[in-house]
Each structure stands twice: as structure tokens, then as C-alpha cells.
Design a protein around this motif. Structure first.
Motif, PDB file in Angstrom:
ATOM      1  N   THR A  51       0.821  -1.211   0.000  1.00  0.00           N
ATOM      2  CA  THR A  51       0.000   0.000   0.000  1.00  0.00           C
ATOM      3  C   THR A  51       0.858   1.266   0.000  1.00  0.00           C
ATOM      4  O   THR A  51       0.332   2.372  -0.108  1.00  0.00           O
ATOM      5  CB  THR A  51      -0.956   0.037   1.207  1.00  0.00           C
ATOM      6  N   ASN A  52       2.173   1.128   0.116  1.00  0.00           N
ATOM      7  CA  ASN A  52       3.108   2.259   0.054  1.00  0.00           C
ATOM      8  C   ASN A  52       3.959   2.120  -1.208  1.00  0.00           C
ATOM      9  O   ASN A  52       4.928   1.369  -1.239  1.00  0.00           O
ATOM     10  CB  ASN A  52       3.996   2.293   1.298  1.00  0.00           C
ATOM     11  N   PHE A  53       3.580   2.832  -2.251  1.00  0.00           N
ATOM     12  CA  PHE A  53       4.236   2.695  -3.555  1.00  0.00           C
ATOM     13  C   PHE A  53       5.731   2.985  -3.477  1.00  0.00           C
ATOM     14  O   PHE A  53       6.550   2.257  -4.044  1.00  0.00           O
ATOM     15  CB  PHE A  53       3.572   3.634  -4.566  1.00  0.00           C
ATOM     16  N   ILE A  63       7.983   0.109  -2.340  1.00  0.00           N
ATOM     17  CA  ILE A  63       8.139  -1.120  -3.128  1.00  0.00           C
ATOM     18  C   ILE A  63       8.713  -0.902  -4.524  1.00  0.00           C
ATOM     19  O   ILE A  63       9.323  -1.809  -5.093  1.00  0.00           O
ATOM     20  CB  ILE A  63       6.794  -1.872  -3.254  1.00  0.00           C
ATOM     21  N   VAL A  64       8.566   0.283  -5.121  1.00  0.00           N
ATOM     22  CA  VAL A  64       8.794   0.450  -6.555  1.00  0.00           C
ATOM     23  C   VAL A  64      10.209   0.065  -6.984  1.00  0.00           C
ATOM     24  O   VAL A  64      10.399  -0.587  -8.030  1.00  0.00           O
ATOM     25  CB  VAL A  64       8.438   1.890  -7.002  1.00  0.00           C
ATOM     26  N   VAL A  70       9.076 -11.440 -14.005  1.00  0.00           N
ATOM     27  CA  VAL A  70       7.696 -11.890 -13.785  1.00  0.00           C
ATOM     28  C   VAL A  70       7.296 -11.585 -12.350  1.00  0.00           C
ATOM     29  O   VAL A  70       8.086 -11.766 -11.420  1.00  0.00           O
ATOM     30  CB  VAL A  70       7.550 -13.407 -14.099  1.00  0.00           C
ATOM     31  N   VAL A  71       6.064 -11.107 -12.197  1.00  0.00           N
ATOM     32  CA  VAL A  71       5.509 -10.807 -10.872  1.00  0.00           C
ATOM     33  C   VAL A  71       4.362 -11.765 -10.591  1.00  0.00           C
ATOM     34  O   VAL A  71       3.459 -11.929 -11.418  1.00  0.00           O
ATOM     35  CB  VAL A  71       5.014  -9.348 -10.787  1.00  0.00           C
ATOM     36  N   PHE A  72       4.417 -12.392  -9.415  1.00  0.00           N
ATOM     37  CA  PHE A  72       3.302 -13.196  -8.912  1.00  0.00           C
ATOM     38  C   PHE A  72       2.697 -12.416  -7.741  1.00  0.00           C
ATOM     39  O   PHE A  72       3.289 -12.351  -6.659  1.00  0.00           O
ATOM     40  CB  PHE A  72       3.784 -14.568  -8.444  1.00  0.00           C
ATOM     41  N   VAL A 132       1.296  -2.332  -7.222  1.00  0.00           N
ATOM     42  CA  VAL A 132       2.140  -3.412  -7.748  1.00  0.00           C
ATOM     43  C   VAL A 132       2.132  -3.386  -9.281  1.00  0.00           C
ATOM     44  O   VAL A 132       3.165  -3.580  -9.932  1.00  0.00           O
ATOM     45  CB  VAL A 132       1.677  -4.775  -7.198  1.00  0.00           C
ATOM     46  N   LEU A 133       0.977  -3.122  -9.860  1.00  0.00           N
ATOM     47  CA  LEU A 133       0.890  -2.988 -11.322  1.00  0.00           C
ATOM     48  C   LEU A 133       1.723  -1.804 -11.817  1.00  0.00           C
ATOM     49  O   LEU A 133       2.467  -1.923 -12.804  1.00  0.00           O
ATOM     50  CB  LEU A 133      -0.568  -2.806 -11.744  1.00  0.00           C
ATOM     51  N   GLU A 134       1.610  -0.674 -11.135  1.00  0.00           N
ATOM     52  CA  GLU A 134       2.342   0.518 -11.557  1.00  0.00           C
ATOM     53  C   GLU A 134       3.853   0.321 -11.423  1.00  0.00           C
ATOM     54  O   GLU A 134       4.624   0.720 -12.307  1.00  0.00           O
ATOM     55  CB  GLU A 134       1.874   1.724 -10.732  1.00  0.00           C
TER      56      GLU A 134
END
Length: 319
Positions: A66-68, A71-72, A80-82, A110-112
């Protein structure tokens, strides 16, 4: 599980300390894939990663989706992202705002982050709860989506964000809708899954509690099969782009059958099942069409009794 020709060298697993996520991390490491595990460990546990936490290909990152900004940067160089991180169905009534923030805004983040760093494949873990009350059987991927819970609604929003990123940014995404996943490492407390809850109670010589008459049907799917489905979809990255798949064994087991199986396997047939009123909003029957995912080569290998045996063994060893 999947042959050694896995097409990606670096994977990121959100919620990698959780139930399904930790099994996914484990299998990816067996394939010699470099794995970045992101988890805030509010629900996930380091003990789930204990066996391989020192693996030279594993990087553990304590961060919140929830904190971009947190994580970015960890998505740089990821193939690849799971996306397994989730606010669970069992807690959505307790804190629906957190459910929304984690499942919808967290998925957007996560998508961004994946878009910013050019991730090649994005696989989103969704849920059969997006369907709501069944309109017909068996439920296929074209079934109307009318969720009846906060959880199903936030997870459907997450699905829609995935498809928007595909359409706007040409991101290669796939969605897997999970059904009644069970197995080792699943929470056995009252916020966990019904399989380990029943096992835990019976091991403690307490009765399994059934809400309703026990006739409700579930499509229990063993965790190793769910991991296999994720890896298969990743391996068929181009053929699965933009597709949604029911990730369900197709087995139809009643809750009463589950309770009796656990009592039998633990030699506690003398314990009487306890019955309570139906839970509000409980969907009573599931009959899931999994033919779409089978068309890309998926075989659900685990029988229910074998899966329950493994879960019993894990819980006994844990005690």
C-alpha cells in the motif's frame, strides 16, 4: 512440477511469506529462479520461509504494497511478478477499509511498479468470491461477477485494474481465481482455512464446528496444484495474456465429508460434530468449470485425501 525450462530468470512474489506465496517462492527457487519476496509480515510469517530463507537466490524485503515508494525500486530487473499479497476474506468484515486499501490500491501499486520497470509478465491471484451467488453450474469464467462481500468486491476491482493496465500499457497480465486452497502453512486459527481449523480442533479433542447442516459443497484445491497453475501460466506467457482462469481442482466435497474424513484419519470418530446456525452470506454450493486452464496443459494432481494427510502431518509436526 514444471520442467527446468522456466522462461524467466528473476521473479518477484508479493505476499511471499504467506500461505500460497511461500510455496510459490519454494518452487521458484527449485527452478533456480532469483526470487524477490515482498511482504509486510502482518499475515505472512518468516517461519513459512525458514527452510530456504538463507538461499543465495532469495531476497527478503519487508515492505507494504500500500506504500508505492517503499516497493517500486524492488521491481527493477524483475521479469515476472506473482501478486499474492492480499487482505483475506476472513478479516474483510473486521476492517473493510484495510481490505479495500490492500486489495485494490495495493494491486494498483504493484501494477504501476511493474509498468515502471518493464516487467514482462504479471500474474494476479484473485478469488472465486468475485462471482457471488451462482447463477448456473458449473461456473465458468464467463459467469457474471456480482460479489456479495467486501472481499469479493475489492478483489474484483483489482482484476479490473489488471485489465486496464493490459489495455492502456500493453502489459502482459493473467488472472487466476482461487477456490478453497488448503495445505501446509495455512493458518489454523479461527481466521484460517476450514481444513486446518478442523484438524487443529480434532487434534485438541475438540469437535469440528459446522455452520449449517454440512451439505455445503466446496472445491478444495491443494496448494501445490495452485503453485503449479501459476508457474504454468507464466510459462505460457503470451498464450495467457489477458486471460482469466478458474484455479480449482473440480473436486466437490461437502463440509460434513471433510469433518468425517478428519475424524477418521485422526482416529477420533467418538467426537461428535457440533452444528451451529448458517453464517450470513455463506455460498452453499460450488461447482467450478476448470476446463479453460486444462486447455493450456494444467492437471490437478492432488487427491483430497492425500492433501489432507499432508496437512495433518504438517500440523502434527508444528505442534
Amino acid at each position: 512440477m514444471i520442467d527446468s525450462h522456466f522462461p524467466f530468470k528473476t521473479a518477484l512474489v508479493t505476499g511471499g511469506g504467506g500461505f500460497v506465496g511461500s510455496h510459490l517462492v519454494e518452487e521458484l527457487l527449485k527452478l533456480n529462479v532469483k526470487v524477490i519476496c515482498i511482504d509486510n509480515f502482518s499475515a505472512g510469517k518468516l517461519i513459512n520461509l525458514e527452510e530456504f530463507k538463507d538461499h543465495n537466490l532469495l531476497s527478503l524485503v519487508k515492505a507494504d504494497i500500500t506504500n508505492f515508494d517503499d516497493i517500486v525500486n524492488h521491481f527493477k530487473g524483475v521479469d515476472v511478478v506473482f501478486h499474492q499479497a492480499v487482505s483475506k476474506n476472513t478479516v474483510c468484515m473486521k476492517n473493510p477499509r484495510l481490505d479495500l486499501k490492500t486489495n485494490a490500491e495495493g494491486t494498483f501499486n504493484v501494477l504501476e511498479a511493474s509498468r515502471v520497470h518493464g516487467v514482462k509478465k504479471f500474474i494476479h491471484a484473485s478469488t472465486g468470491s468475485v462471482y457471488g451467488e451462482p447463477k448456473y453450474f458449473p461456473e465458468d469464467e464467463e459467469h457474471p461477477t456480482n460479489p456479495v462481500s467486501f472481499y469479493g468486491t475489492s478483489k474484483l476491482a483489482a482484476e479490473k485494474y489488471c485489465l486496464v493496465f493490459k489495455n492502456l500499457f500493453n502489459m502482459n497480465v493473467s488472472i487466476l481465481r482461487y477456490f478453497h486452497v488448503y495445505g501446509p502453512r495455512q493458518e489454523e486459527n479461527d481466521y484460517g482455512g476450514v481444513v486446518p481449523i478442523f484438524i487443529r480442533r480434532v487434534l485438541n479433542n475438540e469437535p469440528p464446528i459446522i455452520y449449517g447442516d454440512g451439505s455445503q459443497i466446496r472445491s478444495f484445491t491443494y496448494v501445490k496444484d495452485v503453485v503449479k497453475a501459476n508457474l504454468l501460466v507464466a510459462s505460457h506467457a503470451n498464450n495467457t495474456n489477458g486471460e482469466i482462469y478458474n484455479c480449482a481442482s473440480g473436486l466437490k466435497i461437502t463440509i460434513k465429508e471433510l469433518a468425517n474424513l478428519v475424524l477418521n484419519k485422526l482416529n477420533r470418530e467418538y467426537i461428535n460434530i457440533e452444528y451451529k446456525d448458517w453464517k450470513p452470506g455463506d455460498i452453499r454450493h460450488f461447482d467450478i468449470d476448470n476446463s479453460k486452464i486444462k486447455k493450456i496443459g494444467m492437471h490437478f494432481d492432488w487427491g483430497f485425501k492425500d492433501g489432507v494427510d499432508n496437512t495433518i502431518t504438517w500440523l502434527k509436526n508444528k505442534k
